[in-house]
Design an enzyme around this catalytic site. Structure first.
Site, short mmCIF file in Angstrom:
data_model
loop_
_atom_site.label_atom_id
_atom_site.label_comp_id
_atom_site.label_asym_id
_atom_site.label_seq_id
_atom_site.Cartn_x
_atom_site.Cartn_y
_atom_site.Cartn_z
N ARG A 1 25.44 11.66 27.13
CA ARG A 1 25.88 9.75 27.24
C ARG A 1 24.07 9.16 27.76
NH1 ARG A 1 31.04 11.33 28.42
NH2 ARG A 1 32.19 10.75 26.45
N LYS B 1 12.35 1.32 23.72
CA LYS B 1 12.71 1.26 22.79
C LYS B 1 12.89 3.16 22.29
CE LYS B 1 11.47 -2.71 20.67
NZ LYS B 1 11.04 -3.73 19.81
N GLU C 1 -2.04 -1.60 17.31
CA GLU C 1 -1.50 -1.93 19.02
C GLU C 1 -2.26 -2.74 19.58
OE1 GLU C 1 1.80 -1.79 18.16
OE2 GLU C 1 2.25 -0.42 16.81
N LYS D 1 2.25 -4.93 27.79
CA LYS D 1 2.75 -5.12 27.11
C LYS D 1 4.44 -4.48 28.93
CE LYS D 1 6.22 -1.83 24.55
NZ LYS D 1 6.25 -1.24 23.64
N GLU E 1 15.07 -7.15 24.37
CA GLU E 1 14.59 -8.08 23.36
C GLU E 1 15.30 -8.80 22.63
OE1 GLU E 1 11.93 -5.93 20.39
OE2 GLU E 1 13.05 -7.55 18.75
N ARG F 1 9.94 -10.26 23.98
CA ARG F 1 10.01 -9.55 23.79
C ARG F 1 9.44 -8.97 21.30
NH1 ARG F 1 11.56 -3.25 25.39
NH2 ARG F 1 9.52 -2.04 24.03
N ASN G 1 6.93 -7.48 17.79
CA ASN G 1 6.35 -6.85 16.51
C ASN G 1 5.69 -7.80 15.32
OD1 ASN G 1 8.53 -5.07 16.83
ND2 ASN G 1 10.72 -6.61 17.64
N HIS H 1 5.46 -6.22 11.74
CA HIS H 1 5.80 -5.29 11.72
C HIS H 1 7.26 -5.74 10.98
CE1 HIS H 1 3.68 -3.48 15.64
NE2 HIS H 1 5.27 -2.72 15.54
N HIS I 1 7.02 -2.53 8.45
CA HIS I 1 8.31 -1.60 8.19
C HIS I 1 8.61 -1.13 6.53
CE1 HIS I 1 9.75 -1.90 13.04
NE2 HIS I 1 8.40 -1.38 12.97
N HIS J 1 2.08 4.24 10.66
CA HIS J 1 3.11 2.94 11.59
C HIS J 1 1.35 2.06 11.60
CE1 HIS J 1 5.56 0.56 13.70
NE2 HIS J 1 4.49 0.81 14.89
P1 NAD Z 1 3.00 10.42 15.02
O1 NAD Z 1 3.72 10.41 16.64
O2 NAD Z 1 3.14 11.03 13.89
O3 NAD Z 1 0.90 11.52 15.65
C1 NAD Z 1 0.80 10.86 14.90
C2 NAD Z 1 -0.19 12.03 14.23
O4 NAD Z 1 -1.53 13.21 15.36
C3 NAD Z 1 0.50 13.25 14.23
O5 NAD Z 1 0.12 14.35 13.32
C4 NAD Z 1 0.56 14.60 15.64
O6 NAD Z 1 1.44 15.78 15.28
C5 NAD Z 1 -1.06 14.24 15.89
N1 NAD Z 1 -1.62 14.21 17.49
C6 NAD Z 1 -0.71 13.31 18.34
N2 NAD Z 1 -1.70 14.24 19.36
C7 NAD Z 1 -2.58 14.70 18.85
C8 NAD Z 1 -3.74 14.77 19.62
N3 NAD Z 1 -3.90 14.40 20.90
N4 NAD Z 1 -4.88 15.05 18.91
C9 NAD Z 1 -4.11 15.75 17.22
N5 NAD Z 1 -3.68 15.58 16.70
C10 NAD Z 1 -2.77 14.94 17.46
O7 NAD Z 1 2.08 8.64 15.12
P2 NAD Z 1 2.17 8.36 16.37
O8 NAD Z 1 1.03 7.09 15.32
O9 NAD Z 1 1.66 8.32 17.46
O10 NAD Z 1 3.44 7.26 15.97
C11 NAD Z 1 3.58 6.51 15.32
C12 NAD Z 1 4.93 6.12 15.83
O11 NAD Z 1 5.95 5.56 17.40
C13 NAD Z 1 6.21 5.32 14.32
O12 NAD Z 1 7.27 5.97 14.12
C14 NAD Z 1 6.31 3.64 14.95
O13 NAD Z 1 7.91 4.00 14.68
C15 NAD Z 1 6.60 4.83 16.80
N6 NAD Z 1 6.14 3.63 17.53
C16 NAD Z 1 7.51 3.08 18.76
C17 NAD Z 1 7.36 2.22 19.18
C18 NAD Z 1 8.47 1.86 20.38
O14 NAD Z 1 8.39 1.12 21.08
N7 NAD Z 1 8.47 3.16 20.72
C19 NAD Z 1 6.29 1.51 19.54
C20 NAD Z 1 5.11 1.69 18.64
C21 NAD Z 1 5.51 2.84 17.21
N1 GLY Z 2 7.18 -2.09 20.06
C1 GLY Z 2 7.87 -3.09 19.63
C2 GLY Z 2 9.07 -2.81 20.73
O1 GLY Z 2 8.53 -2.19 22.24
O2 GLY Z 2 9.13 -4.37 21.81
#
Ligand code: NAD
Ligand code: GLY
Length: 364
Positions: free
Chosen positions: A118, A140, A182, A224, A234, A238, A242, A245, A249, A262
């Site tokens: 939890r 998130k 972003e 942010k 949100e 907030r 998006n 997005h 998405h 993404h």
């Molecule tokens: P990712 O986590 O898939 O990383 C991209 C690639 O880079 C992967 O292959 C990873 O292994 C590699 N990698 C990571 N760090 C590295 C480094 N320093 N050197 C070499 N390779 C490296 O993708 P991302 O773009 O970081 O994240 C996208 C995800 O984040 C999506 O799922 C999206 O929905 C999510 N997201 C979440 C939020 C949130 O608020 N929680 C906001 C935006 C995006």
């Molecule tokens: N990436 C959207 C949020 O954090 O609200």
């Protein structure tokens, strides 16, 4: 090093941004609760940064989980691998999870922390540009479902965020551009001055000028953090984060997770949000041109995938967390830096816009 704060009362936390932070154990140790620490990372990042991370944790009871790499693994099945490891190690409620990686690792680890017994503590060590400017901040967490992106999840804030900008040196150019999407988003949402700065400094960012990157990361986190502090869960402002997005998405879900990054999908989505805003008379031709220009300069695609049609887009867009009472809600703009949330747009224009963009993509 620069330290920003996300102000959320008892859930407030620091974001440390700088070079060489992965060697500074004093940043992380005060945020570790108890003795049990689980580092969650993936098979790409582990050989690069796991050893240095483990060196920060001397004296703790440390375990690691190395997940497969890719958006297609941001699933409940992968999440379960983290729970398996936690339970096999008999980790208790006083454990701390550390997310070492990009947004996929951060979102999965955060959700594991939100739900294990939890709720336990977690720390974000983001290693992609996208994760350093967006996903590691704001709490998130979650995983994808085959029918919808990020549809299973929870709000759960980390104890701290440690963004070592040197980790970006091993990131490939495509991933760097995905992070830039972003960053551009913050300019379009509510920071016109930052948008202008980005117009002038995009070449420096693409060539990984450390000062330019540090500034862009700090400004993005600052923007942010302000929005998250104003609306953690949100219920209002907030949602602006998006921008692009809902389209994005749909692209990620419609083309199969992992095919479009993404950030690429968000870049294309911001273009379509800008065009729809223009068609309603809210966004001038000059603003539209500037938006297209900066997305293209960041080496991000403008055109949607040719494998999708407008009905598919609209079907998937109907499954979005922003939607209320079966109406699609989009983030649109009344100028650069003047975004707003709307369900009061012309649906016919939206369908035509999708069809036009898909047709143009097919011609090229
Ligand atoms: P990712 O986590 O898939 O990383 C991209 C690639 O880079 C992967 O292959 C990873 O292994 C590699 N990698 C990571 N760090 C590295 C480094 N320093 N050197 C070499 N390779 C490296 O993708 P991302 O773009 O970081 O994240 C996208 C995800 O984040 C999506 O799922 C999206 O929905 C999510 N997201 C979440 C939020 C949130 O608020 N929680 C906001 C935006 C995006
Ligand atoms: N990436 C959207 C949020 O954090 O609200």
């Amino acid at each position: 090093m620069k330290t920003l704060h996300v102000d959320l009362g008892t859930r407030s936390y620091p974001i440390h941004i700088g070079t060489g932070l992965l060697d500074d154990s004093e940043l992380i140790r005060p945020h570790i609760q108890g003795q049990e620490v689980m580092v969650v990372t993936n098979e790409t990042i582990a050989p690069l940064y796991l050893e240095r991370t483990l060196a920060l944790l001397d004296g703790y009871d440390v375990a690691t989980v190395i997940l497969p790499d890719g958006e297609q693994y941001k699933t409940l099945d992968t999440l379960n691998l983290v729970f398996d490891a936690l339970l096999e190690k008999h980790f208790t409620r006083r454990c701390t999870l550390i997310a070492l990686g990009g947004g996929v690792i951060g979102d999965i680890t955060g959700y594991a922390a939100a739900s294990y017994q939890r709720g336990v503590n977690f720390i974000q060590i983001p290693t992609t540009l996208l994760a350093q400017v967006d996903s590691s901040v704001g709490g998130k967490t979650g995983v994808n479902h085959a029918l919808g992106k990020n549809m299973i999840g929870a709000f759960h804030q980390p104890q701290c965020v440690i963004a070592d900008t040197e980790t970006l040196n091993t990131l490939d150019d495509r991933q760097l551009s995905a992070g830039l999407a972003e960053i551009i988003k913050y300019g379009l949402i509510n920071d016109a001055d930052f948008f202008e700065w980005l117009e002038q400094n995009m070449p420096s960012l693409l060539s990984r000028d450390p000062d330019a990157l540090a500034y862009a990361i700090e400004r993005s986190c600052h923007d942010k953090a302000e929005i998250v502090a104003a609306d953690e869960r949100e219920s209002g402002v907030r949602a602006l984060l998006n921008l692009g997005h809902t389209f994005g998405h749909a692209i990620e879900t419609g083309t199969g997770y992992g095919n479009w990054l993404h950030g690429e999908a968000v870049g294309c989505g911001m273009w379509m949000a800008a065009e729809l805003s223009h068609q309603h008379g809210w966004f001038t031709q000059t603003e539209l041109d500037r938006t297209r220009d900066i997305i293209e300069k960041a080496k991000l695609p403008i055109q949607p995938p040719t494998s999708m049609n407008s009905d598919q887009f609209l079907d998937i867009m109907a499954v979005d967390k922003k939607n209320l009472e079966k109406k699609i809600r989009l983030i649109l703009m009344k100028g650069i830096g003047k975004s707003f949330i709307s369900d009061d747009f012309d649906n016919t224009l939206l369908k035509e816009l999708l069809e036009k963009n898909i047709a143009q993509a097919k011609q090229e």
